[in-house]
Motif scaffolding. Structure first.
Motif, PDB file in Angstrom:
ATOM      1  N   THR A   1     112.383  44.418 -72.888  1.00  0.00           N
ATOM      2  CA  THR A   1     111.496  45.565 -72.665  1.00  0.00           C
ATOM      3  C   THR A   1     111.783  46.103 -71.089  1.00  0.00           C
ATOM      4  O   THR A   1     111.822  47.277 -70.961  1.00  0.00           O
ATOM      5  N   GLU A   2     111.836  45.260 -70.226  1.00  0.00           N
ATOM      6  CA  GLU A   2     112.400  45.748 -69.001  1.00  0.00           C
ATOM      7  C   GLU A   2     113.379  46.535 -68.840  1.00  0.00           C
ATOM      8  O   GLU A   2     113.422  47.676 -68.201  1.00  0.00           O
ATOM      9  N   SER A   3     114.795  46.062 -69.345  1.00  0.00           N
ATOM     10  CA  SER A   3     115.715  46.846 -69.502  1.00  0.00           C
ATOM     11  C   SER A   3     115.500  48.355 -70.299  1.00  0.00           C
ATOM     12  O   SER A   3     116.361  49.149 -69.659  1.00  0.00           O
ATOM     13  N   ARG A   4     115.199  48.090 -71.287  1.00  0.00           N
ATOM     14  CA  ARG A   4     114.769  49.597 -71.866  1.00  0.00           C
ATOM     15  C   ARG A   4     113.903  50.467 -71.282  1.00  0.00           C
ATOM     16  O   ARG A   4     114.270  51.674 -71.187  1.00  0.00           O
ATOM     17  N   ALA A   5     113.096  50.041 -70.572  1.00  0.00           N
ATOM     18  CA  ALA A   5     112.198  51.212 -69.752  1.00  0.00           C
ATOM     19  C   ALA A   5     112.858  51.476 -68.667  1.00  0.00           C
ATOM     20  O   ALA A   5     112.857  52.657 -68.455  1.00  0.00           O
ATOM     21  N   GLU A   6     113.659  50.737 -67.824  1.00  0.00           N
ATOM     22  CA  GLU A   6     114.338  51.242 -66.736  1.00  0.00           C
ATOM     23  C   GLU A   6     115.667  52.264 -67.503  1.00  0.00           C
ATOM     24  O   GLU A   6     115.765  53.043 -66.455  1.00  0.00           O
ATOM     25  N   ALA A   7     116.098  51.916 -68.276  1.00  0.00           N
ATOM     26  CA  ALA A   7     117.392  52.622 -68.883  1.00  0.00           C
ATOM     27  C   ALA A   7     116.675  54.110 -69.287  1.00  0.00           C
ATOM     28  O   ALA A   7     117.390  55.083 -69.018  1.00  0.00           O
ATOM     29  N   ILE A   8     115.522  54.409 -69.998  1.00  0.00           N
ATOM     30  CA  ILE A   8     115.032  55.391 -70.456  1.00  0.00           C
ATOM     31  C   ILE A   8     114.768  56.509 -69.295  1.00  0.00           C
ATOM     32  O   ILE A   8     114.818  57.365 -69.275  1.00  0.00           O
ATOM     33  N   ALA A   9     114.116  55.689 -68.066  1.00  0.00           N
ATOM     34  CA  ALA A   9     113.454  56.282 -67.172  1.00  0.00           C
ATOM     35  C   ALA A   9     114.631  56.761 -66.479  1.00  0.00           C
ATOM     36  O   ALA A   9     114.660  57.921 -66.029  1.00  0.00           O
ATOM     37  N   ALA A  10     115.715  56.086 -66.222  1.00  0.00           N
ATOM     38  CA  ALA A  10     116.804  56.662 -65.516  1.00  0.00           C
ATOM     39  C   ALA A  10     117.467  57.631 -66.341  1.00  0.00           C
ATOM     40  O   ALA A  10     117.864  58.917 -65.648  1.00  0.00           O
ATOM     41  N   ALA A  11     117.517  57.841 -67.672  1.00  0.00           N
ATOM     42  CA  ALA A  11     117.868  58.958 -68.576  1.00  0.00           C
ATOM     43  C   ALA A  11     117.154  60.085 -68.273  1.00  0.00           C
ATOM     44  O   ALA A  11     117.709  61.027 -68.141  1.00  0.00           O
ATOM     45  N   VAL A  12     116.017  60.065 -68.252  1.00  0.00           N
ATOM     46  CA  VAL A  12     115.066  61.180 -68.265  1.00  0.00           C
ATOM     47  C   VAL A  12     115.306  61.816 -66.900  1.00  0.00           C
ATOM     48  O   VAL A  12     115.347  63.076 -66.660  1.00  0.00           O
ATOM     49  N   ASP A  13     115.196  60.904 -65.914  1.00  0.00           N
ATOM     50  CA  ASP A  13     115.231  61.326 -64.494  1.00  0.00           C
ATOM     51  C   ASP A  13     116.721  62.020 -64.117  1.00  0.00           C
ATOM     52  O   ASP A  13     116.588  62.919 -63.218  1.00  0.00           O
ATOM     53  N   THR A  14     117.673  61.598 -64.782  1.00  0.00           N
ATOM     54  CA  THR A  14     118.991  62.281 -64.532  1.00  0.00           C
ATOM     55  C   THR A  14     119.155  63.567 -65.349  1.00  0.00           C
ATOM     56  O   THR A  14     119.407  64.540 -64.903  1.00  0.00           O
ATOM     57  N   LEU A  15     118.550  63.804 -66.452  1.00  0.00           N
ATOM     58  CA  LEU A  15     118.625  64.713 -67.463  1.00  0.00           C
ATOM     59  C   LEU A  15     117.525  65.984 -67.319  1.00  0.00           C
ATOM     60  O   LEU A  15     118.127  67.263 -67.256  1.00  0.00           O
ATOM     61  N   LEU A  16     116.642  65.612 -66.802  1.00  0.00           N
ATOM     62  CA  LEU A  16     115.397  66.680 -66.728  1.00  0.00           C
ATOM     63  C   LEU A  16     115.886  67.588 -65.975  1.00  0.00           C
ATOM     64  O   LEU A  16     115.602  68.955 -66.125  1.00  0.00           O
ATOM     65  N   PRO A  17     116.252  67.508 -64.676  1.00  0.00           N
ATOM     66  CA  PRO A  17     116.456  68.592 -63.641  1.00  0.00           C
ATOM     67  C   PRO A  17     117.628  69.355 -64.257  1.00  0.00           C
ATOM     68  O   PRO A  17     117.980  70.494 -64.013  1.00  0.00           O
ATOM     69  N   LEU A  18     118.747  68.923 -65.082  1.00  0.00           N
ATOM     70  CA  LEU A  18     119.783  69.777 -65.557  1.00  0.00           C
ATOM     71  C   LEU A  18     119.403  70.463 -66.512  1.00  0.00           C
ATOM     72  O   LEU A  18     120.237  71.599 -66.924  1.00  0.00           O
ATOM     73  N   THR A  19     118.390  70.568 -67.471  1.00  0.00           N
ATOM     74  CA  THR A  19     117.713  71.043 -68.374  1.00  0.00           C
ATOM     75  C   THR A  19     117.554  72.415 -67.861  1.00  0.00           C
ATOM     76  O   THR A  19     117.308  73.540 -68.803  1.00  0.00           O
ATOM     77  N   PHE A  20     117.137  72.442 -66.680  1.00  0.00           N
ATOM     78  CA  PHE A  20     116.436  73.939 -66.108  1.00  0.00           C
ATOM     79  C   PHE A  20     117.352  75.078 -66.322  1.00  0.00           C
ATOM     80  O   PHE A  20     116.875  76.152 -66.647  1.00  0.00           O
ATOM     81  N   ALA A  21     118.794  74.666 -66.662  1.00  0.00           N
ATOM     82  CA  ALA A  21     119.913  75.694 -66.850  1.00  0.00           C
ATOM     83  C   ALA A  21     119.929  75.937 -68.254  1.00  0.00           C
ATOM     84  O   ALA A  21     120.457  77.032 -68.677  1.00  0.00           O
ATOM     85  N   ALA A  22     118.938  75.422 -69.085  1.00  0.00           N
ATOM     86  CA  ALA A  22     118.941  75.600 -70.675  1.00  0.00           C
ATOM     87  C   ALA A  22     117.517  75.730 -71.082  1.00  0.00           C
ATOM     88  O   ALA A  22     117.321  75.968 -72.263  1.00  0.00           O
ATOM     89  N   LEU A  23     116.927  76.751 -70.246  1.00  0.00           N
ATOM     90  CA  LEU A  23     115.662  77.339 -70.724  1.00  0.00           C
ATOM     91  C   LEU A  23     115.338  78.685 -70.977  1.00  0.00           C
ATOM     92  O   LEU A  23     114.392  79.074 -71.303  1.00  0.00           O
ATOM     93  N   ASP A  24     116.341  79.506 -70.769  1.00  0.00           N
ATOM     94  CA  ASP A  24     116.563  80.882 -70.955  1.00  0.00           C
ATOM     95  C   ASP A  24     116.658  81.306 -72.288  1.00  0.00           C
ATOM     96  O   ASP A  24     117.457  80.736 -72.946  1.00  0.00           O
ATOM     97  N   CYS A  25     115.813  82.212 -72.685  1.00  0.00           N
ATOM     98  CA  CYS A  25     115.692  82.344 -74.144  1.00  0.00           C
ATOM     99  C   CYS A  25     115.499  83.939 -74.309  1.00  0.00           C
ATOM    100  O   CYS A  25     114.873  84.623 -73.662  1.00  0.00           O
ATOM    101  N   PRO A  26     116.289  84.619 -75.242  1.00  0.00           N
ATOM    102  CA  PRO A  26     116.079  86.006 -75.694  1.00  0.00           C
ATOM    103  C   PRO A  26     114.699  86.360 -76.320  1.00  0.00           C
ATOM    104  O   PRO A  26     114.102  85.389 -76.674  1.00  0.00           O
ATOM    105  N   GLN A  27     114.294  87.570 -76.449  1.00  0.00           N
ATOM    106  CA  GLN A  27     113.092  88.008 -76.974  1.00  0.00           C
ATOM    107  C   GLN A  27     113.028  89.159 -77.701  1.00  0.00           C
ATOM    108  O   GLN A  27     113.802  90.227 -77.026  1.00  0.00           O
TER     109      GLN A  27
END
Length: 353
Positions: A203-229
């Protein structure tokens, strides 16, 4: 009084079979149309049958959803108008009850084929949240129909391990700001842990791993939020033109929220714990592959969701499978992109290099 539809004077008999049936589903709908045609005090002008039906439903009941009480089904007139006529007749017979009502198996087949969820199905989704121990999480305090449908769909993604599901739900509930984000975080957990089951053995390793993944990726996704309308719901041809024009400017069709972009990178982008420049490259390559798929394959047919707020279009090309979402405000976005096998293997190799 004059009622016009597509600039033509309307009589109730000129509605299509589906139009007449959906109007009959609206309590007071046929009576309103007869009144509108016969009264002398005003006039109405509608673009098409869907415009008329949505206006009648909202005007009479102050809600965008038709309620079919015997079926316990809450649904947009737009969705019902997209249901094939034979299936619409099945729903009408079931709602009417009596000797002509279809058997449960036939009704359930019709509901499933058209992506319709009854109150019982929505309740099953709420019960799942309670079973996972997160039913009272703040993110669920004001769920609308769209949120409830997202929770119902999540039931298909549960892991075989009940304890693993609870771990994912606990993490997702702690991070999510809405029901949709909860679904994204939950799926990200299950996908990430399944891909490296031997590495994340407790449980502990899984929680640490997904938290690290989310914290790494979320700021990077800001460049992938523009959409046409575009201007609301449009046809496939206009949708393809809008996407191509957008891509021609060098911009990318992105996601509607960071958590969805993050989840897709984990599930379909080959993420395996990369950080820094490697993670940035992984995101760029994944988004770039999605744009390539959109540029070479025309969108044709879509499916409107039960709440009538979103159309979902699926494309399948040599570059991969893409789900494109068009919402009522006209925003065009990625919901899912899964690269074809060869491209996915190449992406994994590049990421590992």
């Amino acid at each position: 009084m004059t009622v016009r539809m597509a600039s033509r004077v309307l009589q109730s008999a000129t509605l299509s079979e589906s139009g007449r049936q959906v109007l009959a589903f609206i309590k007071g709908g046929p009576q309103w149309l007869e009144w509108a045609i016969g009264t002398l005090h005003a006039s109405y002008d509608f673009r098409d049958e869907v415009d008329l039906l949505m206006a009648v439903q909202s005007a009479i009941h102050g809600s965008p959803f038709i309620l079919l009480p015997r079926l316990s089904l809450l649904v947009s007139p737009l969705k019902l108008m997209s249901v094939p006529a034979p299936d619409l007749r099945t729903l009408a017979h079931a709602e009417a009850g009596g000797d002509g009502a279809p058997r449960d198996a036939a009704l359930n087949a019709t509901l499933n084929a058209n992506g319709l969820c009854t109150q019982r199905m929505l309740a099953d989704g709420a019960a799942m949240l309670s079973t996972l121990g997160v039913g009272t999480a703040p993110a669920f305090q004001a769920m609308g129909l769209e949120d409830q449908l997202a929770i119902v769909a999540l039931q298909q993604d549960l892991a075989s391990s009940a304890s693993l599901n609870k771990e994912a739900a606990t993490f997702a509930a702690a991070r999510a700001q809405s029901a949709s984000e909860f679904v994204d975080y939950f799926r990200a957990c299950i996908s990430y842990w399944a891909a490296s089951a031997a590495t994340f053995a407790d449980t502990e390793s899984r929680a640490e791993a997904i938290a690290a993944a989310v914290d790494t990726l979320l700021p990077l996704t800001f460049a992938a939020l523009d959409c046409p309308q575009v201007d609301g719901f449009v046809g496939a041809a206009e949708l393809n033109t809008a996407i191509r024009n957008w891509l021609a400017t060098g911009q990318s069709v992105g996601f509607t929220r960071s958590s969805l972009a993050m989840q897709q990178i984990i599930e379909n982008g080959g993420y395996a714990g990369q950080k820094g420049a490697q993670a940035e490259k992984l995101l760029r390559d994944y988004i770039g592959s999605a744009q390539q798929a959109l540029s070479v394959h025309n969108i044709t047919k879509g499916r409107v969701e039960q709440n009538g707020q979103t159309w979902l279009f699926h494309t399948n090309s040599a570059a991969g499978q893409t789900d494109i979402e068009l919402d009522r405000t006209g925003v065009i976005s990625l919901r899912r992109f899964s690269r074809a096998g060869a491209q996915f293997v190449a992406a994994l190799s590049d990421a590992a290099a």
